[in-house]
Design a protein around this motif. Structure first.
Motif, mmCIF file in Angstrom:
data_model
loop_
_atom_site.group_PDB
_atom_site.id
_atom_site.type_symbol
_atom_site.label_atom_id
_atom_site.label_comp_id
_atom_site.label_asym_id
_atom_site.label_seq_id
_atom_site.Cartn_x
_atom_site.Cartn_y
_atom_site.Cartn_z
ATOM 1 N N UNK A 110 0.849 -1.204 0.000
ATOM 2 C CA UNK A 110 0.000 0.000 0.000
ATOM 3 C C UNK A 110 0.879 1.246 0.000
ATOM 4 N N UNK A 111 0.630 2.146 -0.958
ATOM 5 C CA UNK A 111 1.452 3.351 -1.049
ATOM 6 C C UNK A 111 0.860 4.507 -0.262
ATOM 7 N N UNK A 112 1.581 5.614 -0.273
ATOM 8 C CA UNK A 112 1.111 6.831 0.404
ATOM 9 C C UNK A 112 1.195 7.992 -0.585
ATOM 10 N N UNK A 113 0.050 8.571 -0.883
ATOM 11 C CA UNK A 113 0.019 9.707 -1.825
ATOM 12 C C UNK A 113 -0.025 11.008 -1.024
ATOM 13 N N UNK A 114 0.864 11.923 -1.380
ATOM 14 C CA UNK A 114 0.866 13.245 -0.736
ATOM 15 C C UNK A 114 0.420 14.276 -1.766
ATOM 16 N N UNK A 115 -0.647 14.991 -1.445
ATOM 17 C CA UNK A 115 -1.178 15.986 -2.384
ATOM 18 C C UNK A 115 -1.072 17.381 -1.785
ATOM 19 N N UNK A 116 -0.324 18.251 -2.478
ATOM 20 C CA UNK A 116 -0.220 19.649 -2.019
ATOM 21 C C UNK A 116 -1.420 20.417 -2.554
ATOM 22 N N UNK A 117 -2.096 21.132 -1.658
ATOM 23 C CA UNK A 117 -3.271 21.887 -2.105
ATOM 24 C C UNK A 117 -3.392 23.177 -1.317
ATOM 25 N N UNK A 118 -4.026 24.169 -1.962
ATOM 26 C CA UNK A 118 -4.271 25.436 -1.271
ATOM 27 C C UNK A 118 -5.748 25.591 -0.936
ATOM 28 N N UNK A 119 -6.561 24.769 -1.542
ATOM 29 C CA UNK A 119 -7.999 24.979 -1.403
ATOM 30 C C UNK A 119 -8.482 25.893 -2.509
ATOM 31 N N UNK A 120 -9.748 26.257 -2.443
ATOM 32 C CA UNK A 120 -10.313 27.089 -3.505
ATOM 33 C C UNK A 120 -10.813 26.227 -4.642
ATOM 34 N N UNK A 121 -11.707 26.821 -5.445
ATOM 35 C CA UNK A 121 -12.346 26.034 -6.512
ATOM 36 C C UNK A 121 -11.360 25.481 -7.525
ATOM 37 N N UNK A 122 -10.262 26.207 -7.784
ATOM 38 C CA UNK A 122 -9.295 25.747 -8.774
ATOM 39 C C UNK A 122 -8.631 24.437 -8.354
ATOM 40 N N UNK A 123 -8.678 24.132 -7.065
ATOM 41 C CA UNK A 123 -7.995 22.915 -6.607
ATOM 42 C C UNK A 123 -8.928 21.701 -6.568
ATOM 43 N N UNK A 124 -10.230 21.909 -6.749
ATOM 44 C CA UNK A 124 -11.167 20.790 -6.633
ATOM 45 C C UNK A 124 -10.915 19.674 -7.652
ATOM 46 N N UNK A 125 -10.637 20.003 -8.936
ATOM 47 C CA UNK A 125 -10.381 18.909 -9.890
ATOM 48 C C UNK A 125 -9.182 18.044 -9.479
ATOM 49 N N UNK A 126 -8.147 18.697 -8.960
ATOM 50 C CA UNK A 126 -6.974 17.936 -8.515
ATOM 51 C C UNK A 126 -7.321 17.073 -7.314
ATOM 52 N N UNK A 127 -8.039 17.669 -6.367
ATOM 53 C CA UNK A 127 -8.430 16.896 -5.179
ATOM 54 C C UNK A 127 -9.280 15.691 -5.580
ATOM 55 N N UNK A 128 -10.241 15.917 -6.482
ATOM 56 C CA UNK A 128 -11.098 14.800 -6.914
ATOM 57 C C UNK A 128 -10.273 13.722 -7.615
ATOM 58 N N UNK A 129 -9.317 14.176 -8.443
ATOM 59 C CA UNK A 129 -8.499 13.223 -9.192
ATOM 60 C C UNK A 129 -7.613 12.400 -8.256
ATOM 61 N N UNK A 130 -7.043 13.034 -7.254
ATOM 62 C CA UNK A 130 -6.141 12.309 -6.347
ATOM 63 C C UNK A 130 -6.943 11.379 -5.434
ATOM 64 N N UNK A 131 -8.149 11.782 -5.081
ATOM 65 C CA UNK A 131 -9.011 10.911 -4.271
ATOM 66 C C UNK A 131 -9.364 9.656 -5.092
#
Lengths: 469, 144
Positions: free
Chosen positions: B1-22
């Motif tokens: 099992x791996x560990x994914x680290x996602x850097x994010x600032x929040x805000x609407x522009x980050x939602x696609x990245x958050x959804x993709x990493x989830x």
């Protein structure tokens, strides 16, 4: 052969240029238009450009400018008397120490007060009281920002309020711009209401020796009046966003929001509240006590609070933002150079010619020139430079002795700062805070809201000044 | 099992990245951690008095942004960890990646005017980061 001729010509050219400049500098200057006049102007323009175009930190630019004034005066002046701008002792006389001490006193008080968490607690209570009514929520936060800007100072109000406002906006599902931009605009309007609210207010108020109450009775009414068109414009601009607010909130977000809005130090809040109240009483009754200057009240409040709370003094002094004080002192020195070399008199003469003997025309000019200038260049150096011009016009235009041109300068510099991001420090700080939550507020987007508010409030201020004075 | 680290600032522009990493964490069965880095260097643009503890306010703002990200993950039955740091993004990414033993670092692509990075700068940043950490760096939610 060709190359040696070119070298020879270059050497002759350089020698001629240096010799020409040397000869020019060595000529006795009549009136105020000698080399010192042009050099002090150049220094001011370069500092102004460096600040407005963000070439370097404002304080670094101003400090460099002050150093340049003295270096030209002492080193250049040793060889060419025409380069005498202003010496160190003379330039210190141009520094308004009342402004410096007032800002320092308020900084010490605010540094301790801001640690109580009281402002965030009030914001959160406002959110709760609005009960999901987004319009009511925005209006309440905007009015809270204006009041805090008047009594703390505008940048502190923005630093305290905006992060929580972003969280509230995200909780209710509204774009944070709908909260933050109105708050920033309100801070610039509210800051004009008191002598401690905004740097141009402090600089001008101190220059003409106003007490807190003198300033308040003249400026608070128009600041409150300006809130009316401002609130109307904001309501119109954000009616769609505000209508789309959620009425059901995530429990996790609400819990986080509440955790961020706790009062963190009740004993400190009690002490800071009492000292703040004492300061307010002294601000309002200062005329009775021999016209005690606002700086003395601010410093006394800070001293009492420090003695009572007994914070770590090294940490306390670290929290005083010395860059601000150095910035102000340096700007006073640079503008002192302009005054000493006759630049200010020259500009005042031009504006005096434009105004003629008409107080009305002079008033309109003193609102709109600073108003437009403050939207594109830094308003603090502009205000310091414009003050001697207001002095000149007040002394020469019949009827101006009621101080109307000073009020015009304050309103122009404060309200004009709303037009663009560059107009005032709260705008710049808010842009940075928004970017930390992933929202990039661009120049054009800010102007969409800022320009109509700036124009409407400047117009209202102009009419008010013409009618009242 | 791996560990994914996602850097994010929040805000609407980050939602696609958050959804993709989830979605990626769910698909690979990896653990997921979000990182928010508060950077107060923007305060250097003005000489106005900064007497408020901006760092701690931004840390709270960061925690709030990560609660939002964790909620998005929870909707997809993923329990994500959250880390808030103060300082430079690159240094903090490296430190947290090492601390949690990340096997993949994810960053968001430039999406519209709210994005924190220009695309070209982001690719250079990602390549440098991969070299420094030895961990694969992937850009998700990008238009390119």
């Amino acid at each position: 052969m060709k190359r040696s001729v070119l070298y020879g010509l270059a050497v002759v050219g350089i020698i001629s240029l240096v010799g020409g400049i040397w000869w020019l500098l060595a000529q006795p200057t009549e009136g105020g238009y000698g080399p010192a006049f042009f050099i002090s102007t150049s220094i001011f323009v370069l500092v102004f450009a460096a600040i407005s175009l963000r070439w370097m930190h404002e304080t670094a630019a101003a400090l460099l400018g002050a150093a340049a004034v003295w270096l030209v005066h002492y080193i250049g002046g040793t060889y060419f008397p025409a380069l005498h701008i202003i010496d160190f002792e003379e330039s210190m006389a141009f520094v308004d120490w009342n402004v410096i001490w007032l800002i320092m006193g308020m900084m010490i008080f605010m540094a301790m007060f801001s640690e109580t968490g009281a402002i965030n607690w009030i914001s959160f209570r406002t959110f709760r009281l609005a009960k999901g009514n987004a319009w009511l929520l925005v209006m309440s936060l905007v009015i809270l920002t204006a009041v805090l800007s008047a009594f703390l100072n505008d940048v502190t109000a923005i630093l305290l309020l905006v992060p929580l406002s972003i969280e509230i906006a995200q909780t209710v599902g509204i774009h944070p711009f709908a909260f933050v931009i109105p708050e920033v605009l309100a801070s610039n309007i509210g800051g004009a209401a008191t002598i401690i609210g905004d740097p141009p207010s402090t600089i001008v108020g101190s220059h003409i020796g106003l007490s807190f109450v003198d300033y308040l009775v003249n400026m608070a009414p128009i600041a409150i009046l300006c809130m009316v068109p401002f609130l109307i414009i904001i309501s119109l601009l954000y009616r769609r966003e505000l209508a789309g607010a959620k009425d059901q909130f995530s429990s996790a977000l609400m819990a986080r929001l509440e955790a961020d809005a706790q009062i963190t130090d009740f004993p400190l809040l009690r002490k800071a509240g009492l000292v703040g109240l004492l300061m307010m009483i002294l601000f309002f009754t200062g005329d009775y006590f021999g016209g005690i200057p606002p700086s003395v009240i601010a410093l006394s409040g800070a001293a009492i609070l420090v003695a009572w709370v007994r914070p770590d003094m090294h940490r306390m002094l670290h929290e005083v933002d010395w860059t601000t004080l150095i910035f102000f002192i340096s700007i006073f020195v640079i503008v002192g150079g302009l005054e000493a070399t006759g630049v200010i008199t020259w500009i005042a003469g031009i504006i005096g010619d434009l105004a003629g003997d008409s107080l009305e025309r002079a008033t309109v000019l003193m609102v709109w020139i600073p108003g437009v200038a403050s939207s594109i260049v830094a308003n603090i150096p502009f205000t310091v430079a414009a003050l001697p011009i207001a002095d000149f016009l007040t002394a020469t235009i019949p009827g101006a002795e009621n101080g109307v041109l000073y009020w015009a300068l304050i309103l122009g510099a404060d309200l004009g700062g709303n037009a663009t991001i560059l107009g005032s420090a709260p705008n710049i700080v808010a842009v940075g805070l928004l970017s930390q939550a992933g929202y990039r507020l661009g120049f054009g987007r800010f102007m969409r809201d800022g320009v109509p508010v700036a124009i409407a409030t400047l117009l209202l201020a102009t009419v008010w000044l013409l009618v009242r004075y | 099992m791996g560990m994914i680290l996602c850097a994010t600032r929040g805000g609407e522009a980050s939602y696609p990245t958050q959804d993709a990493v989830i979605a990626l964490a769910k698909e690979q069965g990896d653990e997921l951690a979000f990182l928010y880095v508060a950077d107060i260097s923007f305060l250097n643009q003005t000489a106005a008095p900064m007497v408020v503890d901006v760092e701690s306010r931004l840390e709270k703002l960061g925690q709030f942004q990560l609660v939002m990200a964790q909620e998005r993950a929870a909707e997809q039955d993923i329990i994500a960890q959250a880390f808030v740091r103060t300082g430079q993004l690159r240094a903090e990414l490296v430190a947290v990646a090492e601390e949690i033993g990340a096997t993949l670092i994810v960053m968001g692509g430039s999406l519209g005017p709210d994005a924190a990075f220009e695309n070209s700068a982001l690719h250079v940043f990602a390549a440098d980061l991969q070299t420094e950490t030895g961990v694969e760096v992937r850009i998700l939610g990008s238009n390119d």
